[in-house]
Write a protein that holds these residues in place. Structure first.
Motif, PDB file in Angstrom:
ATOM      1  N   ILE A 182       2.959 -32.579  37.241  1.00 23.18           N
ATOM      2  CA  ILE A 182       3.302 -32.657  36.109  1.00 23.18           C
ATOM      3  C   ILE A 182       2.451 -32.970  35.072  1.00 23.18           C
ATOM      4  CG2 ILE A 182       3.903 -34.923  36.101  1.00 23.18           C
ATOM      5  CD1 ILE A 182       6.177 -34.797  34.720  1.00 23.18           C
ATOM      6  N   VAL A 183       1.058 -33.337  35.316  1.00 24.33           N
ATOM      7  CA  VAL A 183       0.216 -34.031  34.547  1.00 24.33           C
ATOM      8  C   VAL A 183      -0.366 -32.696  33.612  1.00 24.33           C
ATOM      9  CG1 VAL A 183      -2.299 -35.100  34.339  1.00 24.33           C
ATOM     10  CG2 VAL A 183      -0.447 -35.920  36.048  1.00 24.33           C
ATOM     11  N   PRO A 184      -0.752 -31.602  34.213  1.00 21.91           N
ATOM     12  CA  PRO A 184      -1.112 -30.668  33.084  1.00 21.91           C
ATOM     13  C   PRO A 184      -0.166 -30.304  32.104  1.00 21.91           C
ATOM     14  CG  PRO A 184      -1.839 -29.987  35.270  1.00 21.91           C
ATOM     15  CD  PRO A 184      -0.799 -31.233  35.387  1.00 21.91           C
ATOM     16  N   PHE A 185       0.947 -30.299  32.594  1.00 22.26           N
ATOM     17  CA  PHE A 185       2.088 -29.713  31.725  1.00 22.26           C
ATOM     18  C   PHE A 185       2.402 -30.849  30.516  1.00 22.26           C
ATOM     19  CE2 PHE A 185       2.740 -27.480  35.460  1.00 22.26           C
ATOM     20  CZ  PHE A 185       3.141 -26.095  34.778  1.00 22.26           C
ATOM     21  N   LEU A 186       2.222 -32.274  31.061  1.00 22.19           N
ATOM     22  CA  LEU A 186       2.344 -33.281  30.161  1.00 22.19           C
ATOM     23  C   LEU A 186       1.273 -33.367  29.077  1.00 22.19           C
ATOM     24  CD1 LEU A 186       4.084 -35.756  29.327  1.00 22.19           C
ATOM     25  CD2 LEU A 186       2.699 -37.067  31.276  1.00 22.19           C
ATOM     26  N   THR A 187      -0.020 -33.345  29.439  1.00 19.75           N
ATOM     27  CA  THR A 187      -1.254 -33.561  28.702  1.00 19.75           C
ATOM     28  C   THR A 187      -1.101 -32.465  27.626  1.00 19.75           C
ATOM     29  OG1 THR A 187      -2.556 -32.459  30.273  1.00 19.75           O
ATOM     30  CG2 THR A 187      -2.447 -34.815  30.304  1.00 19.75           C
ATOM     31  N   ASN A 188      -1.005 -31.197  27.935  1.00 19.55           N
ATOM     32  CA  ASN A 188      -0.829 -30.185  27.115  1.00 19.55           C
ATOM     33  C   ASN A 188       0.299 -30.547  26.198  1.00 19.55           C
ATOM     34  OD1 ASN A 188      -2.950 -28.795  28.553  1.00 19.55           O
ATOM     35  ND2 ASN A 188      -1.682 -27.590  29.660  1.00 19.55           N
ATOM     36  N   ALA A 189       1.244 -30.817  26.204  1.00 15.64           N
ATOM     37  CA  ALA A 189       2.526 -30.979  25.451  1.00 15.64           C
ATOM     38  C   ALA A 189       2.205 -32.260  24.422  1.00 15.64           C
ATOM     39  CB  ALA A 189       3.906 -31.191  26.071  1.00 15.64           C
ATOM     40  N   LEU A 190       1.615 -33.202  25.027  1.00 10.38           N
ATOM     41  CA  LEU A 190       1.140 -34.218  24.096  1.00 10.38           C
ATOM     42  C   LEU A 190       0.107 -33.640  23.141  1.00 10.38           C
ATOM     43  CD1 LEU A 190       0.967 -37.264  26.833  1.00 10.38           C
ATOM     44  CD2 LEU A 190       2.626 -36.708  24.960  1.00 10.38           C
ATOM     45  N   GLU A 191      -1.041 -32.943  23.740  1.00 11.77           N
ATOM     46  CA  GLU A 191      -2.083 -32.531  22.862  1.00 11.77           C
ATOM     47  C   GLU A 191      -1.398 -31.808  21.512  1.00 11.77           C
ATOM     48  OE1 GLU A 191      -4.770 -30.445  25.107  1.00 11.77           O
ATOM     49  OE2 GLU A 191      -5.646 -32.250  26.125  1.00 11.77           O
TER      50      GLU A 191
END
Length: 881
Positions: A182-191
């Motif tokens: 989930i981490v890549p999707f989460l960090t991209n959405a937060l950015e």
């Protein structure tokens, strides 16, 4: 007798019918096609719950669909809680049982290898609980995810973070494929919403309590206080229990859990739930239906009564139920005719991984399965690209012994208070916290945390400061005998005052940006860049806010205004301009003054002539008196006495106007005479003459001047003393004709050398001095707010007087002629007073002329006086044609 025969006949007929039904049923059962299906689960309490749901689903389905020609025959294998066990179970089912499909495995870490086996054997792998997004990257056509991809909950989580305007979050996740997915999707959405992820906390699935405590203690030393927890409930329970022991479930903390924990809240230990007070969670919305309630009761009666320790029904059990139904429908729809495997050519040295064949019915079965749609216990069952479509998400708040719903998230409308399925909503996407219900936060707080704090048990904030050779009134760094430093100055006092005014304590220390020999380690751009690199947490000093710097750091609001202008010497003597005496006022203003001189003279003559002998005589004497009296007031040299009250008021108003006009004229003339003495007062003149100009070698001004001058014309200086020396020499003697610097420095310079130099030319605007912080630092808004508070009170004035002295009184050389608009009010007042005096005089003459019959002889009317004045002017024209 007839009745007995009839009764026997009915009984015989009924018996024959029942025999026929039983026979037909047995014949149908004998004709049913058994389709072998493997089930790979960890046969712990959780796995048993899922297997019971699968078995109950098939039993319920075939009870209501007894006309189906196919029946699923389950072959259960225990994956034993690890990747190897799941792989071995799958290999056994494919090689030895030749199953047509496999339901499972339970966890994402077990699914990777099993998916590859299914693709090789053309056997669909159906999972109801492996949620990692990384599984989708395998792009296997035989992988079906009858559960939700973890990436679908990213947007609801980000919406919550936006709702409370948090700017930094730290994800805490398991160190395995499930946690990392989930981490890549989460960090991209937060950015995309400008939320930083300064740190990622990774905890092994087999971490000891000591390892968990060590990681939590590390998080306590950091600034962010918003944590997103993505891990299985077994590890999550231990994490929150330790977080509560360390005081991290208290005020200022915010915890968000993903559905991997939220879905399991009903089966978690009550003591763990008590430690999770205030946590916010997201989970897929499962509508409450009669079918779901009936199955929950059925599950409780059949399973939990026989085994009280059995786990409660949860969403994964519901998805397992729907998965079994979908597979049963697909098998019937595919009309499978050949349930065998085609053997592959293998050598005697081949391994078990090469020894199984390929299912001949696999392609038809997977196509049928992907097209199945129905209304299941969990809602609409529909697969797109082999994955279950995401429903709305429910947002819950853990309070007391369980979770309370506080709102929902939908893809179309964002955060909403209630779901509306009856009509299509046209509302805009919302991330407003007002759409959420009341929330209890950690520490039993009712107000949301700000999302960050300054850690108390950590290193002090490192604040970089410049090391200056000149203009040290702004920042002065002194090295002591023990190699410690003393930092002071105007900028430092402002920074200290602002940090002290913050509503929380921020420990910090000043670190000079210096080389080992105590020299500046670079220019201001390089010093600001150290914040981006993480070498400094902030920079306090005379740092100008520039666009290129703001690309990698954030600035606070300016604490002092700035701009770039130039300083030039004032020569001892310089020839003036012939018409300099008339330039202080515009020609429009000169004409207006002359007009009022004449009008005031005539008005006083009209008011005084009837009673004042000084204003009588021959026509020529009276004509001269009008101009003499009026113009003599300019020097306050009139000797004639004014007797009437109306004339006195007019004269007083006019004298006041004359005083104001003369003061304005004198001030403007003084400024112009001073400006006439300058050697240069225009940048273009410097460019034309190819004069040398100076700049501070640590300022951004050098880059600005390169766009105006040839680099060979630029000469640096470090201090006010060097600046004075270069200007004194002049451009022709190895010095400079003008010096360019920012206004705060120039004001400080002119405070020392006001008699020798002055500011001239245009001012090129700059944003001012600001303090430097990392991009999206949560300190920036609070520090900027306190800068406004500090600069608006006496504290700022005291700091300026302490370091910069009183504001320079050097004359402004950019002096222009004073126009009529500057004195419009003065002339309006004088005109109003004069008009009032005339009206008063006319009223007075009309009301008193009948009381004294001799008034006409003594006091001629105003009409008569105007007529005599006109005659006087006509006679003058005749004598002087």
């Amino acid at each position: 007798m007839e009745k007995i025969k009839t009764c026997r006949y009915v009984i015989l007929h009924l018996f024959c019918y029942l025999c026929a039904v039983i026979f037909s049923t047995k014949m149908a059962a004998a004709q049913n096609i058994s389709v072998r299906v493997g089930v790979v689960l960890d046969m712990d309490e959780y796995g048993k719950m899922a297997f019971n749901c699968i078995s109950m689903a098939l039993s319920d389905f075939y009870t209501t669909h007894d006309f189906y020609n196919t029946r699923l025959l389950l072959y259960n294998r225990d994956s034993k809680g690890d990747v190897i066990g799941a792989a071995a179970a799958g290999l056994d089912l494919l090689k030895n049982v030749e199953v047509q499909a496999i339901i499972g495995p339970m966890y994402s870490v077990q699914a990777n290898f099993l998916i590859s086996l299914g693709q090789k054997a053309h056997v669909p792998i159906i999972t109801f609980s492996a949620t990692s997004p990384s599984l989708s990257s395998l792009r296997s056509p035989y992988f079906v995810r009858a559960t939700l991809n973890d990436s679908t909950q990213v947007n609801p989580i980000v919406a919550i973070i936006q709702a409370f305007k948090w700017k930094e979050v730290v994800p805490i996740y398991e160190d395995n494929e499930f946690g990392e997915g989930i981490v890549p999707f989460l960090t991209n959405a937060l950015e995309q919403v400008n939320v930083r992820v300064p740190y990622r906390s990774v905890i092994p699935p087999t971490a000891t309590d000591e390892q968990i405590v060590a990681e939590l203690n590390k998080l306590k030393t950091m600034q962010p206080r918003v944590f997103i927890v993505h891990m299985l409930s077994s590890l999550g329970s231990r994490l929150f229990a330790k977080a509560a022991q360390l005081g991290m479930m208290s005020k200022d903390y915010a915890w968000i859990i993903t559905d991997s924990i939220t879905n399991e809240l009903n089966s978690m230990d009550p003591s763990v739930l008590a430690s999770m007070l205030g946590v916010i969670g997201v989970k897929p919305y499962i509508p409450r239906t009669k079918e779901l309630d009936d199955f929950a009761i059925q599950y409780k009666n059949m399973v939990q009564q026989s085994n009280p320790k059995a786990l409660n029904l949860d969403i994964y059990g519901i998805w397992a139920y729907d998965s079994a139904l979908a597979l049963a429908m697909a098998v019937e729809k595919a009309e499978l005719a050949n349930l065998t495997y085609q053997k592959t050519n293998t050598s005697t040295n081949s391994t078990d991984l090469e020894a199984f064949g390929v299912s001949l019915s696999g392609p038809k079965l997977i196509q049928a399965l992907l097209s199945i749609t129905f209304r299941g216990l969990a809602g609409n069952f529909q697969l797109v690209d082999g994955q279950l479509q995401a429903p709305p998400y429910e947002i819950v708040n853990i309070v007391g012994p369980g979770a309370s719903g506080i709102g929902y998230w939908t893809k179309e409308n964002g955060i909403v208070n209630k779901l509306n399925f009856s009509s299509s909503s046209t509302s805009a996407y919302s991330t407003s916290k007002d759409n959420l219900g009341s929330i209890i936060w950690p520490g039993n707080e009712s107000s949301p945390p700000k999302g960050w704090v300054v850690p108390t048990k950590t290193k002090k904030m490192r604040v970089g400061v410049p090391v200056k050779d000149g203009f040290t009134e702004f920042v002065r760094v002194t090295w002591n005998s023990d190699n410690s430093t003393t930092v002071e100055g105007f900028c430092i006092d402002i920074f200290d005052a602002v940090m002290k005014a913050l509503p929380y304590d921020v420990p910090y220390e000043y670190i000079p940006f210096a080389t080992p020999d105590h020299k500046m380690a670079g220019d201001y751009n390089e010093m600001a860049y150290q914040v981006y690199l993480g070498n400094y947490d902030a920079v306090a000093g005379d740092v100008t806010i520039l666009g290129n710097r703001s690309q990698y750091v954030d600035f606070t609001l300016p604490f002092i205004e700035s701009g770039v202008t130039m300083v030039v010497p004032i020569p001892e003597d310089k020839k003036g301009n012939t018409w300099i005496l008339v330039k202080p006022l515009t020609w429009e203003l000169w004409s207006t003054i002359f007009f009022f001189f004449v009008i005031i003279g005539i008005l006083v003559w009209l008011l005084e002539r009837p009673e004042n002998r000084d204003f009588r005589g021959s026509g020529w004497d009276q004509f001269c008196m009008i101009f003499w009296f009026s113009f003599s007031t300019m020097f306050f040299a009139h000797k004639e006495k004014v007797k009437t009250n109306a004339a006195r008021i007019v004269v007083i108003a006019w004298l006041l106007a004359v005083f104001i006009l003369t003061q304005g004229y004198a001030s403007s003339l003084t400024s112009m005479l001073t400006a006439q003495q300058l050697i240069v007062n225009d940048v273009n003149e410097l460019i034309r003459n190819k004069d040398y100009v100076g700049y501070s070698n640590t300022s951004f001004v050098y880059g600005f001047l390169k766009n105006l001058f040839d680099e060979s014309q630029l000469r640096p200086f470090n201090s006010a003393e060097e600046m004075d020396e270069l200007l004194s020499k002049g451009s022709a003697n190895g010095g400079i004709a003008a010096a360019f610097h920012e206004i705060p420095y120039i004001k400080l310079f002119l405070g020392k050398y006001c008699s020798k130099y002055m500011m001239v030319g245009p001012t090129y605007k700059a944003a001012g001095f600001g303090f430097v912080f990392p991009i999206d630092s949560p300190l920036v808004p609070d520090v900027s707010r306190e800068i406004l508070n500090v600069t608006e009170v006496q504290k700022m004035v005291d700091i300026e007087k302490k370091w910069l002295g009183d504001e320079s009184k050097c004359p402004d050389t950019d002096t222009k002629s004073i126009g009529l608009s500057s004195f419009r009010v003065v002339f309006i007042i004088v005109g109003t007073v004069g008009l009032a005096a005339i009206i008063y005089y006319m009223i007075y003459m009309i009301t008193h002329r009948h009381e004294n019959p001799n008034v006409k002889k003594v006091d001629p009317t105003i009409e008569r006086q105007i007529y005599e004045l006109w005659q006087l002017l006509e006679n003058y024209k005749k004598r002087h044609p």
